[in-house]
Design an enzyme around this catalytic site. Sequence first.
Site, PDB file in Angstrom:
ATOM      1  CG  ASN A  35      15.052 116.514 -24.245  1.00 36.73           C
ATOM      2  OD1 ASN A  35      14.837 115.900 -25.294  1.00 36.73           O
ATOM      3  ND2 ASN A  35      15.851 116.060 -23.294  1.00 36.73           N
ATOM      4  CD1 TRP A  36       8.970 117.838 -27.086  1.00 34.13           C
ATOM      5  CD2 TRP A  36       8.387 116.809 -28.997  1.00 34.13           C
ATOM      6  NE1 TRP A  36       8.140 118.687 -27.780  1.00 34.13           N
ATOM      7  CE2 TRP A  36       7.763 118.081 -28.959  1.00 34.13           C
ATOM      8  CE3 TRP A  36       8.172 115.996 -30.107  1.00 34.13           C
ATOM      9  CZ2 TRP A  36       6.936 118.540 -29.985  1.00 34.13           C
ATOM     10  CZ3 TRP A  36       7.352 116.445 -31.133  1.00 34.13           C
ATOM     11  CH2 TRP A  36       6.742 117.705 -31.067  1.00 34.13           C
ATOM     12  CE  LYS A  37      13.737 114.111 -20.610  1.00 30.35           C
ATOM     13  NZ  LYS A  37      14.363 113.742 -19.351  1.00 30.35           N
ATOM     14  CG  HIS A  70      19.889 114.841 -21.876  1.00 29.07           C
ATOM     15  ND1 HIS A  70      19.579 113.888 -20.929  1.00 29.07           N
ATOM     16  CD2 HIS A  70      18.966 115.819 -21.744  1.00 29.07           C
ATOM     17  CE1 HIS A  70      18.512 114.285 -20.258  1.00 29.07           C
ATOM     18  NE2 HIS A  70      18.119 115.446 -20.717  1.00 29.07           N
ATOM     19  CD  GLU A  81      17.080 111.520 -20.026  1.00 30.60           C
ATOM     20  OE1 GLU A  81      16.754 111.616 -21.221  1.00 30.60           O
ATOM     21  OE2 GLU A  81      16.450 112.075 -19.100  1.00 30.60           O
ATOM     22  CD  GLU A  95      19.107 119.240 -18.858  1.00 35.02           C
ATOM     23  OE1 GLU A  95      18.000 119.725 -19.055  1.00 35.02           O
ATOM     24  OE2 GLU A  95      19.428 118.102 -19.254  1.00 35.02           O
ATOM     25  N   GLY A 136      13.635 114.936 -14.393  1.00 33.79           N
ATOM     26  CA  GLY A 136      12.531 113.976 -14.392  1.00 33.79           C
ATOM     27  C   GLY A 136      12.143 113.498 -13.010  1.00 33.79           C
ATOM     28  CB  SER A 156      11.817 119.124 -12.107  1.00 36.98           C
ATOM     29  OG  SER A 156      12.110 117.733 -12.125  1.00 36.98           O
ATOM     30  N   GLY A 196      12.005 119.011 -20.095  1.00 37.25           N
ATOM     31  CA  GLY A 196      11.567 117.690 -20.527  1.00 37.25           C
ATOM     32  C   GLY A 196      10.063 117.529 -20.352  1.00 37.25           C
TER      33      GLY A 196
HETATM   34  C1  PEP Z   1      15.505 117.220 -19.716  1.00 36.77           C
HETATM   35  O1  PEP Z   1      14.983 116.377 -20.418  1.00 36.77           O
HETATM   36  O2  PEP Z   1      16.558 117.747 -20.101  1.00 36.77           O
HETATM   37  C2  PEP Z   1      14.876 117.582 -18.449  1.00 36.77           C
HETATM   38  C3  PEP Z   1      15.400 118.543 -17.747  1.00 36.77           C
HETATM   39  O3  PEP Z   1      13.765 116.862 -18.085  1.00 36.77           O
HETATM   40  P1  PEP Z   1      12.659 117.300 -16.986  1.00 36.77           P
HETATM   41  O4  PEP Z   1      12.285 118.720 -17.298  1.00 36.77           O
HETATM   42  O5  PEP Z   1      11.542 116.348 -17.171  1.00 36.77           O
HETATM   43  O6  PEP Z   1      13.320 117.207 -15.653  1.00 36.77           O
END
Ligand code: PEP
Length: 253
Positions: free
Chosen positions: A9-11, A97, A99, A169, A175, A215, A236
């Site tokens: 997931n590049w966000k 997600h 976010e 998640e 993050g 993470s 992410g």
């Molecule tokens: C995500 O963007 O879904 C995510 C889990 O981010 P990260 O791996 O940076 O925690």
Amino acid sequence: MRKQIAAANWKMNLTLQQGEQLLNDIMAMPHTLAHHQQVIFAVPSPYLQMAQLKIQGKQNVFIAAQNCYSKKSGAYTGEVSVEMLNSLGINFVVLGHSERREYFHENNQLLAEKVNICLEHAITPIFCCGEALAIREENKQNEFVSHQLKESLFHLSAEQIQQIVIAYEPIWAIGTGKTATSEQAQEMHAHIRHSLAEQYGTEVAGKISILYGGSVKAGNAGELFHQPDVDGGLVGGASLVASEFIAIINALK
Ligand code: PEP
């Protein structure tokens, strides 16, 4: 065997050129994917076509959108429709997600509508669920996640639910560098599979891939993915570094 999936997931990160370079670097990896393994890149909407062209001819590699709208077309400035995704040949979309739930106020009902329109257009939702820290501190995470699944997914038929990929998640791990332990991940994934089994039976529940996100890095992917109910990861930060993401792909069962 269930599909084992490494999803990036590049966000809202990277320029077009940086994204192209990252895909080039990852696609150059020597590893070949087994038939039950998939790699998915959820890229920003303006890069969907570039990314789709880059992975052309690559077995078991797919591009996902990071969101789509619940309506087919019309006066919804700034939104991306499933028909647009279909026209680009995109087969996956990340939905729900945390976010998007937090910053864009997406709720379980809207997500149910998005799930429906995706399935009507043969697009697989990667459906995200997961609890905030306060809920885990009260030890209410299982009920919370069950409620998310019930409100957004459990209206689906047994046939339809098998088209869904679920990503657990925990918000406190996204993050933050704070990963759920492999025991915490397995415990929740087993709970999710149990909820699916209660609703659809064990055979159907056994076919649904449940990814862990929060993470995930090269250093912890192996242990997390080794858990019996963890079928890969939604990644992410670490998906923005080619060597990290390649190691995560290599950690798939
Ligand atoms: C995500 O963007 O879904 C995510 C889990 O981010 P990260 O791996 O940076 O925690």
